[in-house]
Write a protein that holds these residues in place. Sequence first.
Motif, PDB file in Angstrom:
ATOM      1  N   MET A 164      60.101  41.833  38.045  1.00 14.02           N
ATOM      2  CA  MET A 164      58.741  41.347  38.119  1.00 14.02           C
ATOM      3  C   MET A 164      57.909  42.012  37.020  1.00 14.02           C
ATOM      4  N   THR A 165      57.090  41.247  36.346  1.00 14.37           N
ATOM      5  CA  THR A 165      56.265  41.797  35.278  1.00 14.37           C
ATOM      6  C   THR A 165      55.044  42.498  35.864  1.00 14.37           C
ATOM      7  N   THR A 166      54.552  43.466  35.124  1.00 15.67           N
ATOM      8  CA  THR A 166      53.379  44.220  35.541  1.00 15.67           C
ATOM      9  C   THR A 166      52.135  43.519  35.028  1.00 15.67           C
ATOM     10  N   LYS A 167      51.153  43.326  35.902  1.00 12.60           N
ATOM     11  CA  LYS A 167      49.912  42.669  35.506  1.00 12.60           C
ATOM     12  C   LYS A 167      49.041  43.644  34.730  1.00 12.60           C
ATOM     13  N   GLU A 168      48.359  43.136  33.720  1.00 11.54           N
ATOM     14  CA  GLU A 168      47.414  43.935  32.953  1.00 11.54           C
ATOM     15  C   GLU A 168      46.125  43.153  32.798  1.00 11.54           C
ATOM     16  N   ARG A 169      45.013  43.863  32.786  1.00 11.50           N
ATOM     17  CA  ARG A 169      43.690  43.257  32.631  1.00 11.50           C
ATOM     18  C   ARG A 169      42.881  44.107  31.650  1.00 11.50           C
ATOM     19  N   MET A 170      41.869  43.489  31.026  1.00 15.26           N
ATOM     20  CA  MET A 170      40.937  44.199  30.156  1.00 15.26           C
ATOM     21  C   MET A 170      39.571  44.132  30.809  1.00 15.26           C
ATOM     22  N   GLY A 171      38.844  45.256  30.790  1.00 16.34           N
ATOM     23  CA  GLY A 171      37.535  45.264  31.415  1.00 16.34           C
ATOM     24  C   GLY A 171      36.686  46.413  30.917  1.00 16.34           C
ATOM     25  N   VAL A 172      35.506  46.550  31.541  1.00 14.46           N
ATOM     26  CA  VAL A 172      34.538  47.564  31.162  1.00 14.46           C
ATOM     27  C   VAL A 172      34.297  48.475  32.361  1.00 14.46           C
ATOM     28  N   VAL A 173      34.266  49.793  32.115  1.00  8.36           N
ATOM     29  CA  VAL A 173      34.008  50.756  33.173  1.00  8.36           C
ATOM     30  C   VAL A 173      32.539  50.663  33.561  1.00  8.36           C
ATOM     31  N   VAL A 174      32.270  50.412  34.836  1.00  6.47           N
ATOM     32  CA  VAL A 174      30.887  50.295  35.308  1.00  6.47           C
ATOM     33  C   VAL A 174      30.465  51.489  36.151  1.00  6.47           C
ATOM     34  N   SER A 175      31.424  52.300  36.620  1.00  2.57           N
ATOM     35  CA  SER A 175      31.084  53.480  37.402  1.00  2.57           C
ATOM     36  C   SER A 175      32.193  54.508  37.271  1.00  2.57           C
ATOM     37  N   ASN A 176      31.794  55.780  37.109  1.00  2.83           N
ATOM     38  CA  ASN A 176      32.775  56.870  37.081  1.00  2.83           C
ATOM     39  C   ASN A 176      32.308  58.032  37.943  1.00  2.83           C
ATOM     40  N   LYS A 177      31.617  57.739  39.027  1.00  8.36           N
ATOM     41  CA  LYS A 177      31.024  58.771  39.866  1.00  8.36           C
ATOM     42  C   LYS A 177      32.028  59.422  40.822  1.00  8.36           C
ATOM     43  N   MET A 178      33.193  58.809  41.010  1.00  4.98           N
ATOM     44  CA  MET A 178      34.199  59.383  41.902  1.00  4.98           C
ATOM     45  C   MET A 178      35.158  60.256  41.106  1.00  4.98           C
ATOM     46  N   GLN A 179      35.844  61.146  41.814  1.00  2.00           N
ATOM     47  CA  GLN A 179      36.832  61.993  41.157  1.00  2.00           C
ATOM     48  C   GLN A 179      38.137  61.225  41.018  1.00  2.00           C
ATOM     49  N   LYS A 180      38.685  61.188  39.798  1.00  2.00           N
ATOM     50  CA  LYS A 180      39.945  60.522  39.466  1.00  2.00           C
ATOM     51  C   LYS A 180      39.938  59.025  39.752  1.00  2.00           C
ATOM     52  N   THR A 181      38.760  58.431  39.858  1.00  2.27           N
ATOM     53  CA  THR A 181      38.649  56.995  40.110  1.00  2.27           C
ATOM     54  C   THR A 181      37.481  56.430  39.310  1.00  2.27           C
ATOM     55  N   VAL A 182      37.696  55.280  38.687  1.00  2.00           N
ATOM     56  CA  VAL A 182      36.623  54.553  38.017  1.00  2.00           C
ATOM     57  C   VAL A 182      36.620  53.128  38.549  1.00  2.00           C
ATOM     58  N   VAL A 183      35.473  52.471  38.413  1.00  2.00           N
ATOM     59  CA  VAL A 183      35.362  51.069  38.794  1.00  2.00           C
ATOM     60  C   VAL A 183      35.284  50.264  37.503  1.00  2.00           C
ATOM     61  N   VAL A 184      36.182  49.292  37.369  1.00  8.35           N
ATOM     62  CA  VAL A 184      36.275  48.474  36.162  1.00  8.35           C
ATOM     63  C   VAL A 184      35.932  47.037  36.511  1.00  8.35           C
ATOM     64  N   ALA A 185      34.992  46.451  35.766  1.00 10.69           N
ATOM     65  CA  ALA A 185      34.618  45.048  35.949  1.00 10.69           C
ATOM     66  C   ALA A 185      35.393  44.195  34.956  1.00 10.69           C
ATOM     67  N   VAL A 186      36.091  43.185  35.476  1.00 12.16           N
ATOM     68  CA  VAL A 186      36.891  42.286  34.654  1.00 12.16           C
ATOM     69  C   VAL A 186      36.284  40.892  34.750  1.00 12.16           C
ATOM     70  N   GLU A 187      35.936  40.318  33.592  1.00  6.72           N
ATOM     71  CA  GLU A 187      35.356  38.972  33.550  1.00  6.72           C
ATOM     72  C   GLU A 187      36.445  37.931  33.394  1.00  6.72           C
ATOM     73  N   ASN A 188      36.282  36.822  34.097  1.00  5.80           N
ATOM     74  CA  ASN A 188      37.200  35.696  33.962  1.00  5.80           C
ATOM     75  C   ASN A 188      36.359  34.460  33.651  1.00  5.80           C
ATOM     76  N   ARG A 189      36.612  33.843  32.525  1.00 10.20           N
ATOM     77  CA  ARG A 189      35.876  32.638  32.131  1.00 10.20           C
ATOM     78  C   ARG A 189      36.777  31.427  32.309  1.00 10.20           C
ATOM     79  N   SER A 190      36.286  30.451  33.075  1.00  5.89           N
ATOM     80  CA  SER A 190      37.066  29.240  33.304  1.00  5.89           C
ATOM     81  C   SER A 190      36.107  28.076  33.506  1.00  5.89           C
ATOM     82  N   PRO A 191      36.540  26.864  33.169  1.00  7.41           N
ATOM     83  CA  PRO A 191      35.680  25.704  33.381  1.00  7.41           C
ATOM     84  C   PRO A 191      35.611  25.353  34.869  1.00  7.41           C
ATOM     85  N   SER A 192      34.425  24.919  35.302  1.00  7.11           N
ATOM     86  CA  SER A 192      34.303  24.499  36.698  1.00  7.11           C
ATOM     87  C   SER A 192      35.063  23.196  36.879  1.00  7.11           C
TER      88      SER A 192
END
Length: 96
Positions: A1-29
């Motif tokens: 099974m292949t490993t999923k990868e995503r690109m995003g921007v870090v929006v929060s780093n207030k936790m220890q050893k954890t960050v929150v990353v926002a990933v945008e997905n653009r698609s037509p309605s």
Amino acid sequence: MTTKERMGVVVSNKMQKTVVVAVENRSPSRKYGKTVVTTKRYKVHDENNDCQEGDRVRIRETRPLSKTKRWTIAAIIESASGQAPPQPLTSEPEEQ
């Protein structure tokens, strides 16, 4: 099974050893065809607390690390401070 990868921007780093990353997905309605932007936030493991808010990162799926963490930092693509990002986090051998 292949490993999923995503690109995003870090929006929060207030936790220890954890960050929150926002990933945008653009698609037509389906109905109108207009481009719709959906954002999903992932809790990502950051072992060395290297990431800062605004950093552009690549994340990789991994085994469950906690109740909500299933992703880890693969690489810091672009630093928010404008400085060069730290060395890659992978443990690949260097070519000489």
